[in-house]
Design an enzyme around this catalytic site. Structure first.
Site, PDB file in Angstrom:
ATOM      1  N   SER A   1      28.340  39.789  63.325  1.00 56.47           N
ATOM      2  CA  SER A   1      27.179  39.791  62.434  1.00 56.47           C
ATOM      3  C   SER A   1      26.179  40.831  62.921  1.00 56.47           C
ATOM      4  CB  SER A   1      26.534  38.412  62.420  1.00 56.47           C
ATOM      5  OG  SER A   1      25.914  38.185  63.675  1.00 56.47           O
ATOM      6  N   LYS A   2      25.107  40.959  62.159  1.00 53.67           N
ATOM      7  CA  LYS A   2      24.085  41.973  62.429  1.00 53.67           C
ATOM      8  C   LYS A   2      23.585  41.988  63.867  1.00 53.67           C
ATOM      9  CE  LYS A   2      22.029  42.988  57.998  1.00 53.67           C
ATOM     10  NZ  LYS A   2      21.525  42.104  56.969  1.00 53.67           N
ATOM     11  N   ARG A   3      23.585  40.811  64.482  1.00 55.26           N
ATOM     12  CA  ARG A   3      23.039  40.799  65.839  1.00 55.26           C
ATOM     13  C   ARG A   3      23.904  41.614  66.800  1.00 55.26           C
ATOM     14  NH1 ARG A   3      25.339  35.266  67.607  1.00 55.26           N
ATOM     15  NH2 ARG A   3      25.223  34.991  65.389  1.00 55.26           N
ATOM     16  N   HIS A   4      25.130  41.912  66.407  1.00 57.57           N
ATOM     17  CA  HIS A   4      26.009  42.704  67.271  1.00 57.57           C
ATOM     18  C   HIS A   4      25.855  44.199  67.057  1.00 57.57           C
ATOM     19  CE1 HIS A   4      28.252  38.771  66.934  1.00 57.57           C
ATOM     20  NE2 HIS A   4      27.996  38.882  68.217  1.00 57.57           N
ATOM     21  N   GLY A   5      25.221  44.582  65.980  1.00 51.78           N
ATOM     22  CA  GLY A   5      25.074  46.005  65.659  1.00 51.78           C
ATOM     23  C   GLY A   5      25.310  46.211  64.180  1.00 51.78           C
TER      24      GLY A   5
END
Ligand code: GLU
Length: 487
Positions: free
Chosen positions: A257-261
């Protein structure tokens, strides 16, 4: 007479959300590879029956992504095909007919429960489970309430006993107790079908033989299989793909998800990744070529090597370092012309028009991992940087500010007069100058490079930078450097 073999047909059936998640693109790729490796057809179908979640321009995002990655479809929006239209919102009437058929057969039923009632149920049991309240209404009551114009949905009547099994090509035999399944909504109050219903009807009508999708659908597929059975249709082959995970800064692995990049294709492209490098990398996230360690694949090579039995069921981790590696390999493998074609727009956008952009593109080719790095590498060409620290003092080349001031003052008139302004000529010129003046050539190169770049690390050496900047700007920078050094 020999039996006619059914053509393989797979499909990609995204909901238009406005961006292409990398997991969705992998689904599209695997579905495409499956069809093409078996000489079959690939369909694009837009699943937009959730009218509340429509995003403008979202269909174009999907179509553009498939175009940019070369995943051409044989049937779909803009291309046509016998089973069209391929956009679910344009097929509303089709689903109604099939829902009515299920009701008539007793495999589905009208449900008049209000949203408030369902909400209450949700609050009570915390699971949102439907209590089958309308499952056994009499035909008369249903007719009466319909005549009164009451709002309703149509639900699937799932058997209360027994087990439903299906075979998944990746995960093997899956089975589910019927009593564990909900009487899911097939047709909503607004007359639109749910995904659960629409995709089954469409996959059948469109002749889809292989359903390739994410493993989040693994446990709802028994319900879909029951729908096939209720209609007397042949079930498709199911190919559920392993989860795509990301690793957080704390080392923990969770759904990508977005938190990974960046997780959308569009974002990755914006960040300077090449569509083919992205595609190559994600091909290997869940599939492993047999018998060799090949990593770089063209789409054609993937098609030749692909097979369902080499799809893994264990989750794969999206690794940004690995993507960087693929991207730099793809950049290095580009021809000078191809690299210039992608680099020049970035260069022209950031740098003044008088510079030698073609030469700069040539210098950058072997020095960038992503196209997005170009801007940072050429900042000193885009404009003159402030001098930070004492770059003129350099141990290896034995330079001091004083020596640099001397070198620059002496070389300036020579540079002003030399007829040719290309790297080779300038390099020879600086070498000769060093030999004649008795200064180490490393010192000359250093003084000139720092004067024009004001940066310790540059794409290219002193004379390459002179060529890129052009004579006027290079001399102006040298003059400014002399003035500053003497101040
Ligand atoms: N519209 C569904 C999604 O985007 C498709 C699932 C499927 O392929 O059946 O998740």
């Amino acid at each position: 007479m020999c039996e006619q073999k059914q053509t393989v047909k797979s499909r990609f059936a995204p909901s238009p959300t406005g961006f292409m998640h990398i997991g969705n693109l992998r689904t599209a790729l695997y579905s495409w590879l499956l069809a093409k490796s078996l000489g079959g057809d690939f369909i694009l179908r837009i699943e937009d029956t959730d009218q509340e979640r429509l995003v403008e321009g979202a269909v174009d995002v999907i179509i553009d992504t498939l175009k940019m990655t070369g995943l051409n479809y044989d049937e779909g929006p803009g291309v046509g095909g016998e089973a069209g239209p391929y956009v679910q919102s344009e097929r509303k009437e089709i689903y109604r007919k099939y829902a009515d058929q299920l009701v008539a057969q007793g495999d589905a039923y009208y449900c008049f429960c209000s949203a408030e009632r369902l909400q209450q149920l949700h609050d009570e049991n915390g699971l949102g489970g439907y209590d089958r309240h309308c499952r056994d209404l009499s035909a008369d009551e249903v007719a009466e309430r319909l005549a009164r114009g009451e709002s309703y949905v149509i639900r699937q009547r799932i058997p209360l006993e027994g087990v439903t099994k299906y075979y998944d090509e990746v995960f093997g035999e899956i089975e589910m107790e019927n009593k564990e399944m909900q009487d899911q909504v097939l047709l909503k109050a607004d007359g639109f079908p749910t995904y659960n219903f629409a995709h089954v009807v469409d996959d059948h009508l469109m002749g889809v033989t292989h359903v390739v999708r994410g493993s989040e659908y693994l446990t709802s597929t028994p319900k879909y299989a029951l729908l096939y059975d209720a209609f007397g249709w042949q079930r498709p082959h199911y190919v559920h793909l392993p989860l795509l995970m990301g690793r957080g800064e704390d080392g923990k692995v969770s759904k990508l998800s977005k938190r990974h990049g960046a997780v959308s294709f569009q974002e990755l492209v914006k960040n300077g990744y090449l569509p083919q490098a992205i595609l190559n990398y994600i091909a290997l996230l869940g599939w492993c070529p047999k018998g060799n360690n090949q990593e770089i694949f063209t789409l054609e090579e993937l098609q030749q090597s692909f097979s369902i039995d080499a799809i893994s069921k264990s989750p794969s981790i999206f690794d940004y370092d690995k993507l960087n590696w693929f991207n730099s390999e793809y950049i290095k493998a580009m021809s000078a012309e191809d690299f210039a074609a992608v680099a020049l727009p970035v260069i022209n956008e950031t740098c003044p028009s008088y510079i030698n952009a073609a030469k700069l593109a040539e210098l950058l080719h072997s020095r960038v991992t992503t196209l997005a790095e170009i801007a940072a590498q050429v900042d000193f060409i885009a404009g003159r940087l402030p001098m930070e620290g004492d770059l003129y003092t350099n141990k290896k080349n034995k330079t001091t500010p004083k020596l640099c001031a001397q070198i620059l003052a002496d070389i300036k008139p020579v540079l002003a007069e030399t007829p040719a302004w290309d790297n080779d000529s300038l390099f020879a010129l600086l070498k000769d100058f060093a030999a004649e003046t008795g200064v180490k050539s490393g010192a000359v190169m250093w003084a000139v490079r720092v004067a024009v770049a004001r940066k310790a690390v540059t794409p290219g050496g002193a004379t390459e930078l002179l060529e890129v900047l052009g004579r006027d700007e290079a001399l102006a920078r040298i003059e400014q450097a002399i003035a500053e050094l003497n101040a």
